[in-house]
Write a protein that holds these residues in place. Sequence first.
Motif, PDB file in Angstrom:
ATOM      1  N   GLY A  36      -8.240  -4.666 -10.030  1.00 38.28           N
ATOM      2  CA  GLY A  36      -7.729  -3.893  -8.909  1.00 38.28           C
ATOM      3  C   GLY A  36      -7.757  -2.395  -9.093  1.00 38.28           C
ATOM      4  N   SER A  37      -8.254  -1.910 -10.238  1.00 37.38           N
ATOM      5  CA  SER A  37      -8.288  -0.460 -10.455  1.00 37.38           C
ATOM      6  C   SER A  37      -9.385   0.211  -9.637  1.00 37.38           C
ATOM      7  CB  SER A  37      -8.467  -0.141 -11.944  1.00 37.38           C
ATOM      8  OG  SER A  37      -9.644  -0.715 -12.458  1.00 37.38           O
ATOM      9  N   SER A  39     -10.796   0.634  -5.920  1.00 36.93           N
ATOM     10  CA  SER A  39     -10.262   0.457  -4.571  1.00 36.93           C
ATOM     11  C   SER A  39     -11.272  -0.257  -3.671  1.00 36.93           C
ATOM     12  CB  SER A  39      -9.921   1.815  -3.960  1.00 36.93           C
ATOM     13  OG  SER A  39     -11.112   2.539  -3.670  1.00 36.93           O
ATOM     14  N   ASP A  40     -10.795  -0.740  -2.518  1.00 37.50           N
ATOM     15  CA  ASP A  40     -11.697  -1.359  -1.545  1.00 37.50           C
ATOM     16  C   ASP A  40     -12.753  -0.370  -1.069  1.00 37.50           C
ATOM     17  OD1 ASP A  40     -10.438  -3.778  -1.705  1.00 37.50           O
ATOM     18  OD2 ASP A  40      -9.343  -3.595   0.191  1.00 37.50           O
ATOM     19  N   GLN A  42     -14.028   2.126  -2.753  1.00 36.85           N
ATOM     20  CA  GLN A  42     -15.014   2.285  -3.813  1.00 36.85           C
ATOM     21  C   GLN A  42     -15.887   1.043  -3.937  1.00 36.85           C
ATOM     22  OE1 GLN A  42     -12.075   3.162  -6.789  1.00 36.85           O
ATOM     23  NE2 GLN A  42     -12.510   5.365  -6.751  1.00 36.85           N
ATOM     24  N   ARG A 167     -13.778 -10.576  -5.282  1.00 41.67           N
ATOM     25  CA  ARG A 167     -13.369  -9.304  -4.687  1.00 41.67           C
ATOM     26  C   ARG A 167     -14.547  -8.649  -3.958  1.00 41.67           C
ATOM     27  NH1 ARG A 167     -10.726  -4.568  -6.426  1.00 41.67           N
ATOM     28  NH2 ARG A 167     -10.341  -3.386  -4.509  1.00 41.67           N
TER      29      ARG A 167
END
Length: 450
Positions: A36-37, A39-40, A42, A167
């Motif tokens: 999760g580091s 971002s969406d 990115q 993801r």
Amino acid sequence: MSSAAYDARNILGALRDGKGLPQGASAWFARGLADGSVSDAQAGAFAMAICIKGLGMDERIDLTRAMRDSGQVLRWDLDAPVIDKHSTGGIGDSVSLLLAPALAACGVYVPMISGRGLGHTGGTLDKMEAIPGYVAMPDTDVLRRVVGEVGCAIVGATQEIAPADKRLYGVRDVSGTVESIDLITASILSKKLAAGLEGLVLDVKVGSGAFMVDLEDARALARSLVAVANGAGCKTSALITDMNQSLGQSAGNALEVIEVLETLTGSAVNEALWDVTAALGGEALVLAGLASDMDAGVEQIDDALHSGRAAEHFGRMVAALGGPRDFVEHFPDRLPAAPVMRTVAAPRSGTVSRIDARAIGMAVVDLGGGRRVGTDRINPSVGFSGLASLGEEVETGEPMVLIHAANDADADRATAAFLAAYEISDEGGEEPPLIVERIGWDDIERGDHT
């Protein structure tokens, strides 16, 4: 540059400028997707940059490995090779349900990590979940036990398998980057290779019911998948197979399971399903080192199906994963049936000359047999059976399909969709060949950039 020196901005900048993914960048980004580091925003920029600029073959391999290694990678300690198969998706394609037990009967282990329906295409997990009680998402310990005891297990990927792909896949779906061959390759193979495979056979579909409608696109995807999988250490071959019509005569989850069990038990063999299964299985046995060539492998698969050994393995797998212990013997009574059944007759005499297979798939979705959004519930009983095939001669009023629907209104819409998807002409037509092309592991150079 060491991986510690990377951050999302400099990786995205390099991709934007056409410099590709330096060594270590894929691993850094995959970890960021998983934890999760990243971002969406990115992740979306990453997918779009790859879609526009593309990757070289070494970069595809690195990205695939990085996504594979973002979660759990299974390790096996078994007395025979671990083999699997993947299809790029089609209509009436229930080959996996035949192939996994047939391969197990031939002496290999098959941890078949499968997916759900996507768009107009059916999903193997949705078909297996039509079987009452069947647990399609077991934990890893159960998967290991069933594969070790039965020889095969058709299941879904746990949350621990390739989390970076989960993801990125969700981001691709909403960012217009689903069609990228670089990203398709990494997505498919990261999940498959995380299963700890020694060999993989690919069924790349081409035609009106496939994601790759044109042969050149299907060939490019097949060559990419074979090259990357072999480059990542898994011996892999691909067959390009026809999807200009439903592979089976049924389309719909429980209906396809019935067709599979009829073929496994010999009560009503679907020759197309059998032939594609045997070809893929023969190729898989060559990869496993258990057949000298594809023809010898096909003979072994034929024997496993003819003898009933594949049916016996299927029944044991179903029972081991929570389904009925007498499923093979009593499958017609164990599967759900739709309340409305309607025959659609040929509107004129002639030969079936064209089928919009994608439209047939979407008609199954509209009946409730697939999902428009991920939260949709599937009705396993609906769909089509007895589908007329390309090159088939029909007479006015002759049945062309039987619709299985939840209600009359759904049956009305499915009737209209079916008739619009079929073209009947006065000119004779031929059924297309099932196996279009083979792309073997021995045909691909690691540095091939096609």
